[in-house]
Design a protein around this motif. Sequence first.
Motif, PDB file in Angstrom:
ATOM      1  N   GLY A   8      35.333  43.256  38.303  1.00 37.01           N
ATOM      2  CA  GLY A   8      36.686  42.894  37.815  1.00 37.01           C
ATOM      3  C   GLY A   8      36.567  41.356  37.307  1.00 37.01           C
ATOM      4  N   SER A  10      36.335  39.735  34.846  1.00 42.79           N
ATOM      5  CA  SER A  10      37.271  39.018  33.299  1.00 42.79           C
ATOM      6  C   SER A  10      38.501  39.520  33.552  1.00 42.79           C
ATOM      7  CB  SER A  10      36.579  39.900  32.143  1.00 42.79           C
ATOM      8  OG  SER A  10      34.650  39.710  32.514  1.00 42.79           O
ATOM      9  N   LEU A  13      43.178  37.772  37.399  1.00 41.81           N
ATOM     10  CA  LEU A  13      43.491  37.593  38.892  1.00 41.81           C
ATOM     11  C   LEU A  13      41.820  37.546  38.903  1.00 41.81           C
ATOM     12  CD1 LEU A  13      44.158  36.841  41.620  1.00 41.81           C
ATOM     13  CD2 LEU A  13      43.777  39.600  41.962  1.00 41.81           C
ATOM     14  N   GLY A  14      41.007  38.540  38.166  1.00 41.73           N
ATOM     15  CA  GLY A  14      39.618  38.019  38.552  1.00 41.73           C
ATOM     16  C   GLY A  14      38.664  36.770  37.955  1.00 41.73           C
ATOM     17  N   LEU A  32      33.115  45.737  33.441  1.00 41.49           N
ATOM     18  CA  LEU A  32      33.046  45.818  32.168  1.00 41.49           C
ATOM     19  C   LEU A  32      31.923  45.579  31.047  1.00 41.49           C
ATOM     20  CD1 LEU A  32      35.988  48.834  31.722  1.00 41.49           C
ATOM     21  CD2 LEU A  32      33.376  49.397  32.008  1.00 41.49           C
ATOM     22  N   LYS A  33      32.582  44.316  30.569  1.00 41.03           N
ATOM     23  CA  LYS A  33      32.225  43.316  29.951  1.00 41.03           C
ATOM     24  C   LYS A  33      32.548  41.645  30.047  1.00 41.03           C
ATOM     25  CE  LYS A  33      36.019  43.934  26.489  1.00 41.03           C
ATOM     26  NZ  LYS A  33      36.510  44.788  27.223  1.00 41.03           N
ATOM     27  N   ILE A  48      33.594  50.498  37.550  1.00 42.80           N
ATOM     28  CA  ILE A  48      33.256  51.294  38.489  1.00 42.80           C
ATOM     29  C   ILE A  48      33.623  52.811  39.309  1.00 42.80           C
ATOM     30  CG2 ILE A  48      33.947  49.279  39.386  1.00 42.80           C
ATOM     31  CD1 ILE A  48      36.804  51.025  39.720  1.00 42.80           C
ATOM     32  N   THR A  69      39.059  43.671  42.287  1.00 43.72           N
ATOM     33  CA  THR A  69      40.164  43.856  40.816  1.00 43.72           C
ATOM     34  C   THR A  69      40.695  44.336  39.916  1.00 43.72           C
ATOM     35  OG1 THR A  69      39.359  41.204  39.893  1.00 43.72           O
ATOM     36  CG2 THR A  69      39.862  40.731  41.573  1.00 43.72           C
ATOM     37  N   ALA A  71      40.562  47.105  37.724  1.00 38.64           N
ATOM     38  CA  ALA A  71      41.894  49.146  37.948  1.00 38.64           C
ATOM     39  C   ALA A  71      42.546  49.089  36.406  1.00 38.64           C
ATOM     40  CB  ALA A  71      42.662  47.942  38.436  1.00 38.64           C
ATOM     41  N   THR A  73      45.406  49.184  35.055  1.00 38.26           N
ATOM     42  CA  THR A  73      46.616  48.344  35.763  1.00 38.26           C
ATOM     43  C   THR A  73      47.504  48.155  34.207  1.00 38.26           C
ATOM     44  OG1 THR A  73      46.134  46.476  33.738  1.00 38.26           O
ATOM     45  CG2 THR A  73      45.482  46.168  36.151  1.00 38.26           C
ATOM     46  N   VAL A  88      39.292  55.564  37.605  1.00 41.60           N
ATOM     47  CA  VAL A  88      39.061  54.037  37.615  1.00 41.60           C
ATOM     48  C   VAL A  88      39.696  53.767  38.733  1.00 41.60           C
ATOM     49  CG1 VAL A  88      39.785  52.048  37.135  1.00 41.60           C
ATOM     50  CG2 VAL A  88      38.764  53.769  34.854  1.00 41.60           C
ATOM     51  N   ASP A 113      53.069  47.040  43.933  1.00 41.03           N
ATOM     52  CA  ASP A 113      54.244  47.493  44.135  1.00 41.03           C
ATOM     53  C   ASP A 113      54.707  48.301  44.033  1.00 41.03           C
ATOM     54  OD1 ASP A 113      54.300  45.731  42.285  1.00 41.03           O
ATOM     55  OD2 ASP A 113      56.498  44.601  42.199  1.00 41.03           O
ATOM     56  N   LYS A 139      46.681  53.940  42.240  1.00 43.11           N
ATOM     57  CA  LYS A 139      46.285  52.516  42.943  1.00 43.11           C
ATOM     58  C   LYS A 139      46.938  52.901  44.494  1.00 43.11           C
ATOM     59  CE  LYS A 139      45.759  49.170  42.112  1.00 43.11           C
ATOM     60  NZ  LYS A 139      44.268  48.043  41.919  1.00 43.11           N
ATOM     61  N   THR A 158      50.398  43.131  45.470  1.00 43.10           N
ATOM     62  CA  THR A 158      50.860  42.010  44.535  1.00 43.10           C
ATOM     63  C   THR A 158      51.565  42.423  43.249  1.00 43.10           C
ATOM     64  OG1 THR A 158      50.231  39.981  43.775  1.00 43.10           O
ATOM     65  CG2 THR A 158      48.855  41.711  43.484  1.00 43.10           C
ATOM     66  N   LEU A 161      51.499  40.020  37.776  1.00 40.56           N
ATOM     67  CA  LEU A 161      50.657  38.309  38.294  1.00 40.56           C
ATOM     68  C   LEU A 161      50.902  38.010  36.945  1.00 40.56           C
ATOM     69  CD1 LEU A 161      47.111  40.062  39.255  1.00 40.56           C
ATOM     70  CD2 LEU A 161      48.740  38.517  40.572  1.00 40.56           C
TER      71      LEU A 161
END
Length: 294
Positions: A8, A10, A13-14, A32-33, A48, A69, A71, A73, A88, A113, A139, A158, A161
Amino acid sequence: MERVLIIGSSGLLGLKTYKLFSKYYKTIGADLKPIKNIDKSNYFKVDITNKSNVLKLIEKIRPNIVILTAALTAVDYCENHHDEAWKVNVEGPRNVASACEEVKSNLIYISTDFVFDGKKGNYSEEDTPNPISYYGLSKLEGEKAIEKFQIKYAIARTSVLFGWNTKEQNNNYVTWIINELENDNPINIVTTQVNTPTLADNLAEALLIIVKKNQYGLFHICGKECLDRYKFALKVADTFNLNKSLIKPIEYFEQLANRPKLSCLDTTKASTILNIKLLTISEALLLMKEQQER
Ligand SMILES: NC(=O)c1ccc[n+]([C@@H]2O[C@H](COP(=O)([O-])OP(=O)(O)OC[C@H]3O[C@@H](n4cnc5c(N)ncnc54)[C@H](OP(=O)(O)O)[C@@H]3O)[C@@H](O)[C@H]2O)c1
């Protein structure tokens, strides 16, 4: 030297985690890229949801620690795309955990959360999750999926972000507000979603401490302050000297997926065990301002 694989790398957080960990460990990124300017010799492409590719990658790198990281999102997108979100956010973590078991790697998984319904607030690790959106459900199922494997794992839940992004990354809440206000666009912001926003850099530091202190288990790791989206937006405007009269408070905003009203996380466990300084909103925004001026 220990090898750390960030899957993750890219994402918001990653990438922060990749950059921080690279100072201390042999760190490899996968996503992925790729992101521009990343050293390609340290980067691998991976999806993944593809179990055999995940296993191949992890067997090739043989990391000591994997930090997941990656996902799906986008909360509203997940509400409309259950199959993709499940693949995913549930099968992905399962594939990664299974490969970690094969090579005896530890795993750190990032959760949210949004596993809580938002009726109570100040949620500790002991509270029972009850997601009210498909994203939150997926999640939570991702957490359960990794718990089934014979691996040492940490789950870091968390909240909202934010932080400076690259041009290739999507805006986050703070960069979106800055862009809108800089362009003199009026924005309507809800007063009825209250959470504990987190500077991605601060969470990356917490992940480093988890690894350095070899601490595993479930942790709530987020910003120190519980506040509504409107107050948060005003603080962004204050810090970056933007026109806060463009920000209008509203009580309701039509969104596809339900959002928890009060999903602030209690970070007592993380603060005590990890001994990390979690930042208030003002401290986090000031740090962003300093990063901009450097
Ligand atoms: N953002 C928040 O406010 C928030 C709040 C609480 C918890 N979290 C959790 O924190 C973690 C990090 O969030 P973030 O904001 O850094 O996310 P992000 O910026 O969206 O990064 C996620 C990365 O995962 C990649 N990805 C998506 N599907 C993938 C797949 N099938 N295989 C491999 N990589 C894939 C994405 O690539 P593409 O962009 O190309 O799809 C992206 O680079 C996530 O687990 C998220 O659930 C986030």
